[in-house]
Scaffold this motif. Sequence first.
Motif, mmCIF file in Angstrom:
data_model
loop_
_atom_site.group_PDB
_atom_site.id
_atom_site.type_symbol
_atom_site.label_atom_id
_atom_site.label_comp_id
_atom_site.label_asym_id
_atom_site.label_seq_id
_atom_site.Cartn_x
_atom_site.Cartn_y
_atom_site.Cartn_z
ATOM 1 N N LEU A 1 0.868 -1.178 0.000
ATOM 2 C CA LEU A 1 0.000 0.000 0.000
ATOM 3 C C LEU A 1 0.904 1.227 0.000
ATOM 4 O O LEU A 1 1.728 1.402 0.914
ATOM 5 N N TYR A 2 0.765 2.053 -1.038
ATOM 6 C CA TYR A 2 1.559 3.280 -1.149
ATOM 7 C C TYR A 2 0.656 4.502 -0.983
ATOM 8 O O TYR A 2 -0.566 4.418 -1.182
ATOM 9 N N ALA A 3 1.270 5.644 -0.690
ATOM 10 C CA ALA A 3 0.499 6.890 -0.607
ATOM 11 C C ALA A 3 1.323 8.060 -1.111
ATOM 12 O O ALA A 3 2.563 8.086 -0.963
ATOM 13 N N ILE A 4 0.605 9.013 -1.684
ATOM 14 C CA ILE A 4 1.211 10.291 -2.051
ATOM 15 C C ILE A 4 0.090 11.332 -2.031
ATOM 16 O O ILE A 4 -1.084 10.995 -2.204
ATOM 17 N N SER A 5 0.445 12.575 -1.785
ATOM 18 C CA SER A 5 -0.572 13.633 -1.782
ATOM 19 C C SER A 5 0.011 14.888 -2.418
ATOM 20 O O SER A 5 1.200 14.954 -2.733
ATOM 21 N N ASP A 6 -0.845 15.865 -2.572
ATOM 22 C CA ASP A 6 -0.400 17.184 -3.033
ATOM 23 C C ASP A 6 0.406 17.114 -4.327
ATOM 24 O O ASP A 6 1.502 17.676 -4.427
ATOM 25 N N VAL B 1 -1.780 6.474 10.136
ATOM 26 C CA VAL B 1 -2.608 7.615 9.728
ATOM 27 C C VAL B 1 -1.852 8.357 8.625
ATOM 28 O O VAL B 1 -0.688 8.732 8.805
ATOM 29 N N VAL B 2 -2.517 8.551 7.493
ATOM 30 C CA VAL B 2 -1.889 9.175 6.326
ATOM 31 C C VAL B 2 -2.525 10.542 6.098
ATOM 32 O O VAL B 2 -3.752 10.674 6.103
ATOM 33 N N GLU C 1 2.013 9.471 8.779
ATOM 34 C CA GLU C 1 2.814 9.745 7.589
ATOM 35 C C GLU C 1 2.276 10.962 6.849
ATOM 36 O O GLU C 1 1.125 10.950 6.399
ATOM 37 N N GLU C 2 3.080 11.995 6.721
ATOM 38 C CA GLU C 2 2.751 13.135 5.865
ATOM 39 C C GLU C 2 3.428 12.843 4.529
ATOM 40 O O GLU C 2 4.649 12.670 4.468
ATOM 41 N N VAL C 3 2.654 12.764 3.439
ATOM 42 C CA VAL C 3 3.157 12.177 2.186
ATOM 43 C C VAL C 3 3.118 13.150 1.005
ATOM 44 O O VAL C 3 3.027 12.737 -0.146
ATOM 45 N N ARG D 1 5.196 6.919 -0.803
ATOM 46 C CA ARG D 1 5.531 6.452 0.543
ATOM 47 C C ARG D 1 4.886 5.091 0.784
ATOM 48 O O ARG D 1 3.660 4.952 0.626
ATOM 49 N N GLU D 2 5.710 4.137 1.179
ATOM 50 C CA GLU D 2 5.147 2.813 1.489
ATOM 51 C C GLU D 2 4.449 2.891 2.851
ATOM 52 O O GLU D 2 5.073 3.231 3.860
ATOM 53 N N ILE D 3 3.184 2.573 2.869
ATOM 54 C CA ILE D 3 2.391 2.617 4.107
ATOM 55 C C ILE D 3 2.323 1.238 4.744
ATOM 56 O O ILE D 3 2.490 1.081 5.947
#
Length: 281
Positions: free
Chosen positions: A3-8, A224-225, A243-245, A264-266
């Motif tokens: 599970l990956y994450a990215i934002s913005d 928490v992402v 995680e701030e991503v 980011r690997e969650i």
Amino acid sequence: MKLYAISDLHVGAGANLEGLRDLAYHPEDWLILAGDVGETTAQLRSVLALCVERFREVVWVPGNHELWTSRGESARGQAKYEELVAVCRSFGVHTPEDPYPVFQGTSGRYRIAPLFILYDYSFRPPDVPRKKVVEWAMEQGVLCADEVFLWSEPFPSREDWCWSRVRYSEARLEDACRHDDLVLVNHFPLMRDLVWIPSIPRFAPWCGTTMTADWHRRFRAKVVVSGHLHVRRTDWLDGVRFEEVSLGNPRQWRQELGVNHYLREILPGPVDAAEGPGSAR
Ligand SMILES: [Fe+2]
Ligand SMILES: [Fe+2]
């Protein structure tokens, strides 16, 4: 399966859109998009088209920028949000309005809870009343563009919209955490202690609500992402990883490393995420 994450991603900026075209293929993995994909519904559509081709499942939450009513758009407030949700559904992307999907990986079974909570200006000093908070921020030249572009209708204010979202989400999370540990995903950080923006500290009122301060404990969060701050960090509180991503604007990431570097690997979890003091990445 990861599970990956990215934002913005802010694909309104040419360098960010260009960088995203190099997003790698992860046919077994899931991707969380934690808000501020761009400013328009058309930008969300083009980013989702790219992401669903590359990942097995995609989970989205809105950022404040997607909720803006930009030039040439007409939907405002709740109607704009519903328009974005409809676009996500047309791509099979999970939204805060859908059942929370179950992620079953090598690290166990978790329910991914995409949230849309917004902010209510409660991240402010105790001696600054709500009515004065924007003036207080402006004393240091800080003013969030949401004051102009983010409408709240039919709610009387963004705070009222936020509080309505808190009530809606609490009820669903109470139920979900009876069955599984959760991964909570919200564009805005859930706790004031996580607002790390040393260059613009008076931006904090637009960063969340004190009403979610205990949600990581109350709703059995494993991770928490969040995004929004454009300051990538990992923090540990009460045994929970935060995680701030954010990718951020083009000056806030190194294009030569490529956008994949910023996924980011969650879960199962990155090698550099052993429990310890918080750190920027
Ligand atoms: Fe952003
Ligand atoms: Fe944001």
